[in-house]
Design a protein around this motif. Structure first.
Motif, PDB file in Angstrom:
ATOM      1  N   VAL A 239      31.603 -20.030 -10.465  1.00 25.02           N
ATOM      2  CA  VAL A 239      31.242 -19.498  -9.076  1.00 25.02           C
ATOM      3  C   VAL A 239      30.906 -17.885  -8.935  1.00 25.02           C
ATOM      4  O   VAL A 239      31.681 -17.301  -9.821  1.00 25.02           O
ATOM      5  CB  VAL A 239      32.200 -19.905  -8.089  1.00 25.02           C
ATOM      6  CG1 VAL A 239      32.199 -19.070  -6.778  1.00 25.02           C
ATOM      7  CG2 VAL A 239      32.106 -21.636  -7.927  1.00 25.02           C
ATOM      8  N   ILE A 240      29.943 -17.687  -8.270  1.00 29.26           N
ATOM      9  CA  ILE A 240      29.862 -16.172  -7.905  1.00 29.26           C
ATOM     10  C   ILE A 240      29.909 -16.242  -6.351  1.00 29.26           C
ATOM     11  O   ILE A 240      29.234 -16.910  -5.605  1.00 29.26           O
ATOM     12  CB  ILE A 240      28.653 -15.555  -8.405  1.00 29.26           C
ATOM     13  CG1 ILE A 240      28.687 -13.897  -7.883  1.00 29.26           C
ATOM     14  CG2 ILE A 240      27.389 -16.245  -7.787  1.00 29.26           C
ATOM     15  CD1 ILE A 240      27.734 -13.238  -8.524  1.00 29.26           C
ATOM     16  N   LYS A 241      30.927 -15.672  -5.774  1.00 25.20           N
ATOM     17  CA  LYS A 241      31.237 -15.679  -4.277  1.00 25.20           C
ATOM     18  C   LYS A 241      30.889 -14.392  -3.760  1.00 25.20           C
ATOM     19  O   LYS A 241      31.311 -13.365  -3.972  1.00 25.20           O
ATOM     20  CB  LYS A 241      32.295 -16.048  -4.013  1.00 25.20           C
ATOM     21  CG  LYS A 241      32.592 -16.237  -2.424  1.00 25.20           C
ATOM     22  CD  LYS A 241      34.306 -16.338  -2.097  1.00 25.20           C
ATOM     23  CE  LYS A 241      34.231 -16.253  -0.549  1.00 25.20           C
ATOM     24  NZ  LYS A 241      33.335 -15.093   0.097  1.00 25.20           N
ATOM     25  N   ALA A 242      29.981 -14.378  -2.899  1.00 29.52           N
ATOM     26  CA  ALA A 242      29.717 -13.089  -1.956  1.00 29.52           C
ATOM     27  C   ALA A 242      30.408 -13.156  -0.680  1.00 29.52           C
ATOM     28  O   ALA A 242      30.519 -14.159  -0.013  1.00 29.52           O
ATOM     29  CB  ALA A 242      28.210 -12.993  -1.653  1.00 29.52           C
ATOM     30  N   GLY A 243      30.465 -11.941  -0.201  1.00 30.21           N
ATOM     31  CA  GLY A 243      31.191 -11.858   0.955  1.00 30.21           C
ATOM     32  C   GLY A 243      32.725 -11.430   0.783  1.00 30.21           C
ATOM     33  O   GLY A 243      33.842 -12.107   1.503  1.00 30.21           O
ATOM     34  N   ARG A 244      33.070 -10.912  -0.306  1.00 30.84           N
ATOM     35  CA  ARG A 244      34.372 -10.756  -0.947  1.00 30.84           C
ATOM     36  C   ARG A 244      35.008  -9.399  -0.061  1.00 30.84           C
ATOM     37  O   ARG A 244      36.313  -9.535   0.282  1.00 30.84           O
ATOM     38  CB  ARG A 244      34.267 -10.123  -2.220  1.00 30.84           C
ATOM     39  CG  ARG A 244      33.732 -11.136  -3.313  1.00 30.84           C
ATOM     40  CD  ARG A 244      33.759 -10.920  -4.512  1.00 30.84           C
ATOM     41  NE  ARG A 244      33.006  -9.663  -4.996  1.00 30.84           N
ATOM     42  CZ  ARG A 244      31.727  -9.790  -5.286  1.00 30.84           C
ATOM     43  NH1 ARG A 244      31.142 -11.014  -5.793  1.00 30.84           N
ATOM     44  NH2 ARG A 244      31.247  -8.577  -5.769  1.00 30.84           N
ATOM     45  N   SER A 245      34.220  -8.255   0.085  1.00 29.54           N
ATOM     46  CA  SER A 245      34.615  -7.149   0.837  1.00 29.54           C
ATOM     47  C   SER A 245      34.647  -7.660   2.438  1.00 29.54           C
ATOM     48  O   SER A 245      33.787  -8.579   2.910  1.00 29.54           O
ATOM     49  CB  SER A 245      33.981  -5.911   0.611  1.00 29.54           C
ATOM     50  OG  SER A 245      32.710  -6.472   0.737  1.00 29.54           O
ATOM     51  N   SER A 246      35.664  -6.902   3.443  1.00 34.51           N
ATOM     52  CA  SER A 246      35.256  -7.164   4.819  1.00 34.51           C
ATOM     53  C   SER A 246      33.826  -6.925   5.139  1.00 34.51           C
ATOM     54  O   SER A 246      33.063  -7.834   6.070  1.00 34.51           O
ATOM     55  CB  SER A 246      36.232  -6.223   5.516  1.00 34.51           C
ATOM     56  OG  SER A 246      35.916  -5.080   5.543  1.00 34.51           O
ATOM     57  N   GLU A 247      33.162  -5.765   4.664  1.00 33.45           N
ATOM     58  CA  GLU A 247      31.775  -5.367   4.955  1.00 33.45           C
ATOM     59  C   GLU A 247      30.931  -6.709   4.543  1.00 33.45           C
ATOM     60  O   GLU A 247      29.814  -7.015   5.131  1.00 33.45           O
ATOM     61  CB  GLU A 247      31.296  -4.257   4.255  1.00 33.45           C
ATOM     62  CG  GLU A 247      31.935  -3.042   4.726  1.00 33.45           C
ATOM     63  CD  GLU A 247      33.528  -2.605   4.415  1.00 33.45           C
ATOM     64  OE1 GLU A 247      33.889  -3.633   3.651  1.00 33.45           O
ATOM     65  OE2 GLU A 247      34.027  -1.531   4.300  1.00 33.45           O
ATOM     66  N   GLY A 248      31.146  -6.921   3.303  1.00 31.71           N
ATOM     67  CA  GLY A 248      30.432  -8.387   2.649  1.00 31.71           C
ATOM     68  C   GLY A 248      30.414  -9.579   3.640  1.00 31.71           C
ATOM     69  O   GLY A 248      29.561 -10.296   3.707  1.00 31.71           O
ATOM     70  N   ALA A 249      31.635  -9.695   4.034  1.00 33.55           N
ATOM     71  CA  ALA A 249      31.877 -10.899   4.765  1.00 33.55           C
ATOM     72  C   ALA A 249      30.953 -10.741   6.091  1.00 33.55           C
ATOM     73  O   ALA A 249      30.665 -11.761   6.693  1.00 33.55           O
ATOM     74  CB  ALA A 249      33.256 -11.147   5.128  1.00 33.55           C
ATOM     75  N   ALA A 250      31.103  -9.681   6.856  1.00 35.14           N
ATOM     76  CA  ALA A 250      30.278  -9.528   7.780  1.00 35.14           C
ATOM     77  C   ALA A 250      28.922  -9.830   7.571  1.00 35.14           C
ATOM     78  O   ALA A 250      28.218 -10.475   8.607  1.00 35.14           O
ATOM     79  CB  ALA A 250      30.496  -8.024   8.499  1.00 35.14           C
ATOM     80  N   ALA A 251      28.347  -9.318   6.669  1.00 33.79           N
ATOM     81  CA  ALA A 251      27.081  -9.524   6.236  1.00 33.79           C
ATOM     82  C   ALA A 251      26.818 -10.996   6.219  1.00 33.79           C
ATOM     83  O   ALA A 251      25.714 -11.477   6.477  1.00 33.79           O
ATOM     84  CB  ALA A 251      26.689  -8.660   5.172  1.00 33.79           C
ATOM     85  N   ALA A 252      27.858 -11.662   5.237  1.00 36.10           N
ATOM     86  CA  ALA A 252      27.526 -13.042   5.075  1.00 36.10           C
ATOM     87  C   ALA A 252      27.425 -13.849   6.376  1.00 36.10           C
ATOM     88  O   ALA A 252      26.558 -14.822   6.576  1.00 36.10           O
ATOM     89  CB  ALA A 252      28.706 -13.464   4.129  1.00 36.10           C
ATOM     90  N   SER A 253      28.528 -13.237   7.288  1.00 38.22           N
ATOM     91  CA  SER A 253      28.630 -14.178   8.458  1.00 38.22           C
ATOM     92  C   SER A 253      26.939 -14.128   9.356  1.00 38.22           C
ATOM     93  O   SER A 253      26.498 -14.920  10.023  1.00 38.22           O
ATOM     94  CB  SER A 253      29.539 -13.438   9.546  1.00 38.22           C
ATOM     95  OG  SER A 253      29.163 -13.560  10.742  1.00 38.22           O
ATOM     96  N   SER A 254      26.367 -13.089   9.109  1.00 42.93           N
ATOM     97  CA  SER A 254      25.086 -12.654   9.806  1.00 42.93           C
ATOM     98  C   SER A 254      23.772 -13.665   8.798  1.00 42.93           C
ATOM     99  O   SER A 254      23.022 -13.938   9.512  1.00 42.93           O
ATOM    100  CB  SER A 254      24.762 -11.298  10.372  1.00 42.93           C
ATOM    101  OG  SER A 254      23.990 -10.722   9.228  1.00 42.93           O
ATOM    102  N   HIS A 255      24.179 -13.797   7.768  1.00 43.42           N
ATOM    103  CA  HIS A 255      23.216 -14.223   6.658  1.00 43.42           C
ATOM    104  C   HIS A 255      23.247 -15.778   6.888  1.00 43.42           C
ATOM    105  O   HIS A 255      22.397 -16.727   7.286  1.00 43.42           O
ATOM    106  CB  HIS A 255      23.385 -13.864   5.330  1.00 43.42           C
ATOM    107  CG  HIS A 255      22.328 -14.586   4.369  1.00 43.42           C
ATOM    108  ND1 HIS A 255      22.994 -15.036   3.336  1.00 43.42           N
ATOM    109  CD2 HIS A 255      21.288 -14.869   4.508  1.00 43.42           C
ATOM    110  CE1 HIS A 255      21.873 -15.705   2.494  1.00 43.42           C
ATOM    111  NE2 HIS A 255      20.780 -15.441   3.458  1.00 43.42           N
ATOM    112  N   THR A 256      24.282 -16.447   6.416  1.00 39.18           N
ATOM    113  CA  THR A 256      24.506 -18.052   6.582  1.00 39.18           C
ATOM    114  C   THR A 256      25.705 -18.288   7.532  1.00 39.18           C
ATOM    115  O   THR A 256      25.654 -19.793   7.516  1.00 39.18           O
ATOM    116  CB  THR A 256      24.974 -18.482   5.280  1.00 39.18           C
ATOM    117  OG1 THR A 256      26.366 -17.852   4.684  1.00 39.18           O
ATOM    118  CG2 THR A 256      23.790 -18.413   3.972  1.00 39.18           C
TER     119      THR A 256
END
Lengths: 465, 465
Positions: A239-256
């Protein structure tokens, strides 16, 4: 599920007669990509694509297709799926976007879609996805133009991607890297079929040896981890998981729309479920390649054979820093090396501790002797074969020379360079030796094999990883 | 020193008439590689190479050459250098091996060589080395056959390598990666000229923008670090050091005889001297590329523009994990994005926080708008430009579209993929945007630029790094 990947007939709803349209590329890629099943373009406007009749509706089709690919505006999709269900269609890939990823209205549309699918027992992939690529029968629902989108050849890496665009780029890159693929799924919003359903299918797919996933979040974490734990006892899951940092998690939430959650929680769950994971996109493919080609070693002890001292030293460092060990050769090995030096089969000024440096004028025969000795040392669990390919004394028959030695213990190669180096690397890969360009990547590969060996052992013995 | 890299006449002692011999390849590579100076083959046996007269001794030469390249058996080298010195030759590259790297006898031979060189004021490169490659005038003392050894084109990376074989492999790999080079030196045993002498020369070389070194140990640590500290205030120095682990140090000691010493000591010294360093061979070139193409940013805040959400999320994570920051856009930027969405110039469902996601159907014009806005935000110090090249709406003119925006702040690209992706990447690199295949590599590049900016500032202000 088999019919999703191996349909004999496919209808493309929204197939377009206009070049440049998604519905046009979708149909063309399927037909011209080499898919041998029957393909039916469907579009209310009718007409013809390259001389083939376009059906005006699903009900006009001469048969009930095994698979329906949908690329029409989102608001029309639930109605179309309702019709498909009534006609007896049981599998659909909905490419169309405009569902839960765009807000409240889309979310209601997606719920309606799921209700229709459940009512008619339709296996639904998507919506808002690229769908499936199967390298075996060339089933392909990816609409990127063939002049820029390449597809990997047959192989044993299965790839699941929550992101469609990234998934397509990964396919294109894998083709360029020469990585072989079994199946690809971009499952988009995962309204009905989730990542774990595909993992379960791929676990029993004989063409798949490693299941690699790009995820931002999973729909049902508990169920996913349970599935993973069962599957990982048989096949590696990476697995490669994106949204690991809180900034990345915010971006993931707007992406998927994924609630990425704390990465520490994910990491713990991955570890408990026997999932291999990485933060690096390059390492993701480094690991996938090794896991698709080799069995795990029986221990952490690495032997190194090189014709370039510097690369041997760098690799030694990488082995230690990667948490593996530099094997100590047995007395028998030391004596055998001494004998071969006396016999003139190995160079006098070479180094015969580990790493073994057979020097810049090594020939294929020199490699053969050194590799034979190192591979037969009982204290060596796996081997790194370093080839500085620009050296004058190397010949293209190096791979053949080594072929009788390969297969018992894992061997990975390090060969950086241009054309000649690449052809040497290809020769070794054809023999089952995955080749990398750098020491750190070779070690990441070995480490993944070693880790997976431990995971499989523990999961099989029932004591948990 | 200039004459070592820019000689007008070169004699090759040990030039051979026999294809397959090192002395043959050495001479051929120099002549056929495009070197325009006068080249004289010298060999006691006389004869001719491709119709050119081979001189039987140095004294027969029609002039005193600016540079002598020596490839004869080690025991004959001191005598030959003595003759060269008497004739007035003042620069020599000794390719021959068999000196201090092979034990006591060789060590004595090397001491003799140094005495001769000092007596005649000869600048001596080597022994036991590949010598010099200069991409500007094609001076080349590397004997690997041209059918397998490629050389990088002109560029601003200078590479020094303690290891000859690894150095040659790095040249070949750099050519394949499209990295441009100014000068290369494999200095072997560094009997007289050490790494620091070359660093000093390259510091004032107008063709060199970054000095990259592969080392196992340095001859004179204190002197090297002093030189580095002076040079790093003007040009970045980048090091990959092998022999970091005790196992690696043992291997290094048998390779180059380097007393590798504790890596902690080296790390501390690197930091104090303003040297950038890495443990990864791939990162070494990732950093070298960025440092050769871009000036440092004025701060750590990164803006991201992408047409693929997943890659945007991965990049966001990499930025945070790489110790940089995700820029917060100013109110002006937020308003400008809103205006552009209303005007239909940016997609309604895009994301306009950082990362900016202009979606999979972005066109070059869309990129242009988004990049313009992000680059002009005062809170953005540098930008990552992500291009999922397989997307149908992209056109090859993307680089031209962006050209007027480039140059004020550092921009790096992420474009993984095959042919179309690579051609897009080349277009951007021609404009001065270094392009990588993965988020983590783009971030390593930005981090190196940021770090070097801080190093330069501190070294220039005299407060130490």
């Amino acid at each position: 599920m088999e019919g999703l990947f191996y349909p004999e007939s496919v209808a493309v709803l929204g197939a377009s007669t206009k070049p440049g349209k998604i519905g046009y590329a979708l149909f063309k890629n399927l037909v011209e990509g080499g898919f041998r099943g029957r393909v039916y373009p469907v579009n209310v406007k009718g007409g013809a694509i390259d001389g083939r009749r376009v059906y005006r509706s699903l009900s006009e089709l001469p048969e009930v297709p095994d698979l329906l690919i949908v690329a029409i505006p989102a608001r029309a999709v639930p109605g179309a799926l309702e019709e498909a269900g009534r006609l007896g269609i049981r599998r659909a890939i909905v490419i169309s976007a405009g569902f839960s990823e765009v807000g409240e209205e889309g979310r209601r549309l997606e719920e309606e879609l799921v209700r229709v699918a459940r009512r008619h027992n339709i296996l639904l992939v998507g919506p808002n996805c690229l769908g499936i690529y199967n390298s075996e029968n060339k089933l392909c629902s990816i609409f990127n133009p063939m002049d820029r989108q390449r597809f990997p050849g047959p192989g044993s890496i299965a790839l699941l991607s929550q992101s469609g665009a990234l998934g397509a780029a990964m396919l294109d890159w894998m083709a360029d890297m020469g990585l072989g693929m079994s199946k690809f799924v971009s499952y988009g919003n995962a309204a009905l079929l989730e990542e774990r359903h595909f993992v379960e299918y791929l676990a029993q797919d004989p063409k798949t040896r490693v299941i690699a996933l790009y995820i931002e979040g999973v729909k049902d974490g508990k169920a996913f981890m349970e599935t993973a734990r069962k599957v990982a006892a048989r096949k590696p899951i990476l697995v490669i998981k994106a949204g690991r940092s809180s900034e990345g998690a915010a971006a993931a939430s707007s992406h998927t729309g994924s609630m990425a959650g704390s990465f520490e929680v994910y990491e713990g769950a991955f570890r408990q479920s026997g999932i291999l994971y990485t933060r690096s996109l390059r390492e993701f493919f480094v690991m996938a390649k090794a896991l698709s080609m080799l069995e795990p070693p029986s221990g952490p002890r690495v032997g190194i054979v090189t014709n370039g001292g510097g690369m041997g030293v760098l690799t030694t460092d990488a082995v230690i820093e990667g948490g593996l060990e530099i094997a100590r050769f047995s007395e028998g090995t030391v004596e055998e090396f001494e004998r071969l030096v006396r016999a003139g089969k190995l160079p006098e000024h070479g180094a015969y501790n580990n790493p073994v440096d057979i020097l810049g004028d090594a020939r294929p025969e020199t490699y053969e002797e050194a590799m034979r000795v190192v591979l037969s040392d009982p204290g060596v669990d796996m081997v790194v074969l370093i080839v500085i390919a620009v050296a004058p004394t190397l010949r293209p028959d190096l791979p053949q020379r080594l072929s009788h030695l390969v297969g018992k213990k894992p061997v990975v190669g390090i060969i950086p360079g241009s054309d000649f180096a690449k052809s040497m690397a290809r020769g070794l890969e054809d023999m089952g030796i995955p080749v990398y360009e750098t020491p750190e990547e070779a070690v990441v590969a070995l480490r993944a094999l070693y880790d997976y060996g431990r995971i499989r052992k523990k999961l099989s013995s029932g004591t948990g990883p």
